[in-house]
Design a protein around this motif. Structure first.
Motif, PDB file in Angstrom:
ATOM      1  N   LEU A 140       0.801  -1.223   0.000  1.00 50.24           N
ATOM      2  CA  LEU A 140       0.000   0.000   0.000  1.00 50.24           C
ATOM      3  C   LEU A 140       0.835   1.276   0.000  1.00 50.24           C
ATOM      4  O   LEU A 140       0.315   2.348  -0.313  1.00 50.24           O
ATOM      5  CB  LEU A 140      -0.921   0.007   1.221  1.00 50.24           C
ATOM      6  N   VAL A 141       2.105   1.172   0.341  1.00 53.73           N
ATOM      7  CA  VAL A 141       2.955   2.371   0.438  1.00 53.73           C
ATOM      8  C   VAL A 141       2.924   3.224  -0.828  1.00 53.73           C
ATOM      9  O   VAL A 141       2.779   4.450  -0.748  1.00 53.73           O
ATOM     10  CB  VAL A 141       4.407   1.971   0.795  1.00 53.73           C
ATOM     11  N   PRO A 142       3.055   2.643  -2.029  1.00 52.54           N
ATOM     12  CA  PRO A 142       3.074   3.485  -3.238  1.00 52.54           C
ATOM     13  C   PRO A 142       1.782   4.268  -3.454  1.00 52.54           C
ATOM     14  O   PRO A 142       1.774   5.283  -4.166  1.00 52.54           O
ATOM     15  CB  PRO A 142       3.284   2.476  -4.372  1.00 52.54           C
ATOM     16  N   PHE A 143       0.678   3.821  -2.834  1.00 52.06           N
ATOM     17  CA  PHE A 143      -0.610   4.468  -3.057  1.00 52.06           C
ATOM     18  C   PHE A 143      -0.808   5.705  -2.189  1.00 52.06           C
ATOM     19  O   PHE A 143      -1.815   6.402  -2.329  1.00 52.06           O
ATOM     20  CB  PHE A 143      -1.749   3.468  -2.811  1.00 52.06           C
ATOM     21  N   ALA A 144       0.152   5.995  -1.314  1.00 51.49           N
ATOM     22  CA  ALA A 144       0.030   7.165  -0.444  1.00 51.49           C
ATOM     23  C   ALA A 144      -0.030   8.462  -1.239  1.00 51.49           C
ATOM     24  O   ALA A 144      -0.644   9.448  -0.805  1.00 51.49           O
ATOM     25  CB  ALA A 144       1.202   7.199   0.540  1.00 51.49           C
ATOM     26  N   LYS A 145       0.606   8.485  -2.422  1.00 51.68           N
ATOM     27  CA  LYS A 145       0.648   9.703  -3.241  1.00 51.68           C
ATOM     28  C   LYS A 145      -0.326   9.659  -4.411  1.00 51.68           C
ATOM     29  O   LYS A 145      -0.284  10.522  -5.282  1.00 51.68           O
ATOM     30  CB  LYS A 145       2.080   9.911  -3.761  1.00 51.68           C
ATOM     31  N   VAL A 157       8.290   9.093 -15.541  1.00 52.38           N
ATOM     32  CA  VAL A 157       7.150   8.601 -14.761  1.00 52.38           C
ATOM     33  C   VAL A 157       7.580   8.427 -13.305  1.00 52.38           C
ATOM     34  O   VAL A 157       8.639   7.856 -13.016  1.00 52.38           O
ATOM     35  CB  VAL A 157       6.640   7.257 -15.318  1.00 52.38           C
ATOM     36  N   ALA A 158       6.768   8.923 -12.382  1.00 46.13           N
ATOM     37  CA  ALA A 158       7.084   8.815 -10.951  1.00 46.13           C
ATOM     38  C   ALA A 158       7.200   7.346 -10.541  1.00 46.13           C
ATOM     39  O   ALA A 158       6.378   6.508 -10.939  1.00 46.13           O
ATOM     40  CB  ALA A 158       6.012   9.509 -10.125  1.00 46.13           C
ATOM     41  N   GLU A 159       8.208   7.038  -9.742  1.00 45.66           N
ATOM     42  CA  GLU A 159       8.441   5.656  -9.329  1.00 45.66           C
ATOM     43  C   GLU A 159       7.250   5.061  -8.590  1.00 45.66           C
ATOM     44  O   GLU A 159       6.961   3.871  -8.713  1.00 45.66           O
ATOM     45  CB  GLU A 159       9.700   5.572  -8.454  1.00 45.66           C
ATOM     46  N   GLN A 215       5.602   1.360  -8.910  1.00 42.97           N
ATOM     47  CA  GLN A 215       5.539   0.440  -7.770  1.00 42.97           C
ATOM     48  C   GLN A 215       4.091   0.081  -7.449  1.00 42.97           C
ATOM     49  O   GLN A 215       3.796  -1.060  -7.080  1.00 42.97           O
ATOM     50  CB  GLN A 215       6.227   1.068  -6.555  1.00 42.97           C
ATOM     51  N   ALA A 216       3.197   1.048  -7.583  1.00 42.76           N
ATOM     52  CA  ALA A 216       1.774   0.763  -7.381  1.00 42.76           C
ATOM     53  C   ALA A 216       1.282  -0.254  -8.405  1.00 42.76           C
ATOM     54  O   ALA A 216       0.464  -1.126  -8.091  1.00 42.76           O
ATOM     55  CB  ALA A 216       0.971   2.062  -7.474  1.00 42.76           C
ATOM     56  N   TYR A 217       1.799  -0.154  -9.632  1.00 48.70           N
ATOM     57  CA  TYR A 217       1.416  -1.114 -10.664  1.00 48.70           C
ATOM     58  C   TYR A 217       1.882  -2.520 -10.284  1.00 48.70           C
ATOM     59  O   TYR A 217       1.176  -3.509 -10.526  1.00 48.70           O
ATOM     60  CB  TYR A 217       1.995  -0.699 -12.014  1.00 48.70           C
ATOM     61  N   THR A 218       3.060  -2.615  -9.683  1.00 46.15           N
ATOM     62  CA  THR A 218       3.553  -3.902  -9.193  1.00 46.15           C
ATOM     63  C   THR A 218       2.614  -4.473  -8.144  1.00 46.15           C
ATOM     64  O   THR A 218       2.219  -5.648  -8.200  1.00 46.15           O
ATOM     65  CB  THR A 218       4.971  -3.734  -8.599  1.00 46.15           C
ATOM     66  N   SER A 219       2.238  -3.656  -7.154  1.00 45.59           N
ATOM     67  CA  SER A 219       1.332  -4.107  -6.092  1.00 45.59           C
ATOM     68  C   SER A 219      -0.003  -4.559  -6.659  1.00 45.59           C
ATOM     69  O   SER A 219      -0.530  -5.620  -6.288  1.00 45.59           O
ATOM     70  CB  SER A 219       1.102  -2.973  -5.084  1.00 45.59           C
ATOM     71  N   ALA A 220      -0.555  -3.751  -7.563  1.00 47.54           N
ATOM     72  CA  ALA A 220      -1.863  -4.071  -8.123  1.00 47.54           C
ATOM     73  C   ALA A 220      -1.807  -5.338  -8.980  1.00 47.54           C
ATOM     74  O   ALA A 220      -2.760  -6.123  -9.008  1.00 47.54           O
ATOM     75  CB  ALA A 220      -2.382  -2.889  -8.938  1.00 47.54           C
ATOM     76  N   SER A 221      -0.704  -5.557  -9.673  1.00 43.68           N
ATOM     77  CA  SER A 221      -0.554  -6.773 -10.480  1.00 43.68           C
ATOM     78  C   SER A 221      -0.523  -8.011  -9.582  1.00 43.68           C
ATOM     79  O   SER A 221      -1.125  -9.047  -9.906  1.00 43.68           O
ATOM     80  CB  SER A 221       0.736  -6.693 -11.313  1.00 43.68           C
ATOM     81  N   TYR A 222       0.172  -7.893  -8.469  1.00 43.21           N
ATOM     82  CA  TYR A 222       0.206  -9.005  -7.500  1.00 43.21           C
ATOM     83  C   TYR A 222      -1.198  -9.284  -6.970  1.00 43.21           C
ATOM     84  O   TYR A 222      -1.625 -10.442  -6.898  1.00 43.21           O
ATOM     85  CB  TYR A 222       1.154  -8.649  -6.360  1.00 43.21           C
ATOM     86  N   MET A 223      -1.930  -8.209  -6.635  1.00 42.21           N
ATOM     87  CA  MET A 223      -3.274  -8.393  -6.107  1.00 42.21           C
ATOM     88  C   MET A 223      -4.206  -9.008  -7.147  1.00 42.21           C
ATOM     89  O   MET A 223      -5.014  -9.884  -6.830  1.00 42.21           O
ATOM     90  CB  MET A 223      -3.840  -7.048  -5.642  1.00 42.21           C
ATOM     91  N   LYS A 224      -4.107  -8.557  -8.391  1.00 41.31           N
ATOM     92  CA  LYS A 224      -4.975  -9.131  -9.420  1.00 41.31           C
ATOM     93  C   LYS A 224      -4.678 -10.613  -9.611  1.00 41.31           C
ATOM     94  O   LYS A 224      -5.593 -11.421  -9.829  1.00 41.31           O
ATOM     95  CB  LYS A 224      -4.814  -8.387 -10.748  1.00 41.31           C
ATOM     96  N   THR A 225      -3.411 -10.979  -9.515  1.00 33.52           N
ATOM     97  CA  THR A 225      -3.035 -12.390  -9.645  1.00 33.52           C
ATOM     98  C   THR A 225      -3.731 -13.231  -8.586  1.00 33.52           C
ATOM     99  O   THR A 225      -4.308 -14.289  -8.884  1.00 33.52           O
ATOM    100  CB  THR A 225      -1.508 -12.543  -9.529  1.00 33.52           C
ATOM    101  N   LEU A 226      -3.707 -12.771  -7.334  1.00 36.52           N
ATOM    102  CA  LEU A 226      -4.369 -13.504  -6.257  1.00 36.52           C
ATOM    103  C   LEU A 226      -5.877 -13.593  -6.498  1.00 36.52           C
ATOM    104  O   LEU A 226      -6.490 -14.649  -6.298  1.00 36.52           O
ATOM    105  CB  LEU A 226      -4.107 -12.814  -4.919  1.00 36.52           C
TER     106      LEU A 226
END
Length: 423
Positions: free
Chosen positions: A18-23, A72-74, A78-89
């Motif tokens: 969730l950290v990347p979603f703070a911004k 593109v902001a990092e 990183q949020a895309y990485t988190s969301a991809s992991y979540m979609k996989t689950l």
């Protein structure tokens, strides 16, 4: 499926997701928090969660494609990485079944989600190898539960893959000054005579200890470990041509439809891709050349302040006829030929004034408008003043391309190359 729990066990710190979603927009963050709650078992997965995570990924994808990629902001990546992991689950939990064949297809779908996350995302702070580890688990599941799913059963396709190790002699298509060639020079010789003066060199017999020199000749080996992985493929005669585009497809589809295609109507090239990080098994088949440890240190530099940075490693796989347009790179480069042969053409940085750079196209500011294999001297008259260096790079050879040296590369047959950029 047991793979779901295996994926859940990969998370070192759940809050890292969730950290990347703070911004990022509060509404997107709220949706992600709701989706993330499934990792702790607080709620059952529903189709609503799938719609939520797909909405999040679409939102992030739009922001990844605004402006220049390197700006593109990092946190978006990183949020895309988190969301991809979540979609996989979510995909796995919604579609798991007692039917093994169905599960395999579901896992392959999940693997495509992970690969897109790998291609567009960035590693998370406390879970650096999250997507790579996910892919390893999913690939293992497919491999263990499939029956010869990765093998070519068509004799013609298998026989067309290069499986011979002998050197093939090629007529040099373009003549010029030969690039020096040395059999496995010492580090000191390379540093003194080529690295420091920034002079190109063909290094012979420098890859004899690479397992890739034999293992990668087997198409089934490559397909078994990477056939279902999604990779970016360049379509067209070269990246600077009008017909250039990129497509995402599985490695298996690339091999079947482009690498092994006989009609040659459309050229496909897996070019400049971090395949060895995406499929870590491959990294075990090569060895980073010792020459990559060399650094240029100015008199004003403190040696202790020079970072020991690992080289960037890219894979280049394609059929006969793939082309890298005449261009330069800012870093030292070792191009290593695992199999196949390529014609290398080079020009010194001092000849830049004769090479007609695309001044009006920022994306091609390091690329020449001239095709050195068939120059149009009526449009590029000064090109005749440039000094051309060339060689045929054979299997098992490396070519050192110094920083800002112009180079044009064409595959004379099917080939697999690995290059190392360092600075």
């Amino acid at each position: 499926m047991h793979v779901i729990q295996d994926l859940l066990n990969l998370i070192n710190k759940g809050e890292d997701l969730l950290v990347p979603f703070a911004k990022i927009h509060p509404h997107i963050k709220e949706l992600m928090i709701e989706c993330e709650s499934i990792t702790s078992g607080k709620k059952d997965v529903t189709n609503c969660n799938l719609r939520q995570i797909e909405y999040i990924l679409c939102y992030l994808h739009d922001h990844l494609n605004i402006g220049k990629w390197d700006e593109v902001a990092e946190y978006y990546r990183q949020a895309y990485t988190s969301a991809s992991y979540m979609k996989t689950l979510i995909v796995l939990q919604l579609n798991s079944s007692f039917n093994i064949d169905k599960n395999i297809e579901v896992v392959k779908t999940a693997l495509q989600v992970i690969d897109k996350g790998f291609l567009l995302g960035l590693p998370l702070v406390s879970n650096l190898t999250l997507l790579t580890d996910c892919a390893r688990i999913l690939t293992k599941y497919v491999s263990e539960n499939s029956v010869s799913s990765s093998k070519f059963n068509q004799t013609e396709e298998l026989s067309s893959f290069p499986h011979k190790k002998q050197k093939v002699e090629h007529k040099v298509p373009v003549s010029g000054r030969p690039i020096d060639g040395v059999v496995c020079p010492s580090i000191e010789m390379f540093r003194k005579e080529y690295f420091t003066p920034e002079k190109p060199l063909v290094i012979r017999e420098g890859m004899t200890t690479w397992p890739a020199m034999t293992k990668w000749l087997d198409i089934n080996y490559l397909l078994n470990i990477g056939g279902d992985r999604t990779v970016p493929i360049e379509i067209g005669s070269s990246y600077s041509s009008d017909d250039f585009s990129q497509r995402l497809m599985t490695f298996r589809d690339f091999i079947k439809n482009y690498y092994n295609a006989e009609d040659g109507k459309e050229i496909g090239y897996l070019a400049q891709h971090d395949l060895l990080t995406q499929i870590p098994t491959l990294i075990e088949d090569i060895k980073v050349p010792d020459y990559c440890c060399l650094k240029r240190i100015q008199e004003s530099d403190d040696y202790n302040d020079i970072d020991d940075v690992e080289p960037e490693i890219n894979a280049w796989i394609g059929p006969k006829g793939t082309v890298s347009s005449l261009h330069f790179d800012p870093k030292d480069n070792l191009l290593c030929q695992v199999y196949g042969a390529k014609q290398i053409i080079m020009f010194a940085p001092s000849d830049t004034k004769y090479l007609y750079v695309y001044d009006d196209m920022p994306m091609l500011s390091n690329t020449s408008q001239v095709d050195p294999t068939n120059p149009d001297l009526s449009s590029f008259a000064e090109f005749k003043n440039a000094t051309l260096y060339t060689c045929i790079l054979q299997a098992g050879e490396m070519v050192y391309i110094p920083p800002k040296w112009w180079h044009h590369i064409i595959a004379l047959e099917k080939s697999f190359s690995v290059n190392f950029w360092w600075q």
